[in-house]
Write a protein that holds these residues in place. Sequence first.
Motif: not given
Length: 399
Positions: A252, A373-374, A397
């Motif tokens: 990521l 994505s985080c 996430v």
Amino acid sequence: MSETGAIPLPNIRPEGRPFDPPDDFRRLCAQEPLRKVSLPDGSALWLVSRDQDARRVLVDRRFGTAGTPDLLRPAGPDLEARRVGNLLRLDPPEHTRVRRLLVDAFTPSRIRGMRADIERTVSDALDALERMRPPVDLVAHFALPVPSLAICALLGVPYADREGFQRRTTTLLDFARPTEEVAAAAAEARAYMADLVAREREQPGDGLLGTLVRDHADALSDAELSGLANHLLEAGHETVGAMLGLGTFLLLREPEAADRLRDTEDPAVIAGAVEELLRYLCVIPYGLPRTALTDVAIGDHTIAAGDHVVVSLASANRDEAAHDRPDRFDPDRRPTPHLAFGHGTHHCLGAQLARMQLGIAIPALLRRFPTLSCAVPPERVRLRASSAVYGVAELPVTW
């Protein structure tokens, strides 16, 4: 062993750099590849940080693992009981005897035969993830379930029991946990597996436990079979789960590498990226400590009989003498031999199964969730910095 001149054992990962070994290792690898280090309890041992020396120690039968103290955690009263059946704690010829009983379950053809089931497990886990509302903890809902299902199916352990064995394993691997908690978790694990072994003795199932009972009923005692099964269960889900979580976290933050894995169907590209993730991240930072059975000369030093030695697998995997630009994550790197699965007699029995799971799960995750994505800033991702198996404790996430 004298403590004179010892330095503290380096932390698993430096603050703010979740993917790198401590800076001390770069200096040690270049200047003092064999160095005496001190542990929190005041004892000392030799730390091996260079690839060449690490490989030598790991294959040299003058270093033994049987009877070696649990050097990274104070020994509890049940330490010997925790060792029974644990392959990592056995030396040849006993290690050879026990490992020979397992090899048929881990042949390349048997592992290839598990591919369809692993693909189905990954797909089901992704389906379940997709039904959730983000943010979602990827560790709890993907990184741990995938290998847990695989090892449960292989061994014949009920997947419904996963919450218990995952909780116990987390405790057993955490050096920061009080000795009493570790002892209680170990006793609980032995009791659980002893009950399962007793049921397999009565009516063997189709898993590895059942096969061992049917084909080698007299070769392993109940205590050995329980210890062996616990070792395989813990190692089988914890290490792959840690790699899936930490590997995703890295990807990521490396979008070009993630895109390449998402878009390729080339097995060689995927396999190369998996090897690089294993080398670069090395979720088992230290090998099991060993004891010199006689005086052994390494470089300019002599390891005296009775001295303890520990290999830094993470440092060896970043050794400039063994890997070109080792601190650079390069999924297109031509694979070079690494030590993420150990080396020699105790090389990980399930290495090919782990590689297969990573090569299936990571690309599938990236394809299903192209906008993954985080959900929190990277610095807020909680790490398992005191665990024998390093990784992310949670990975929130979104997509």
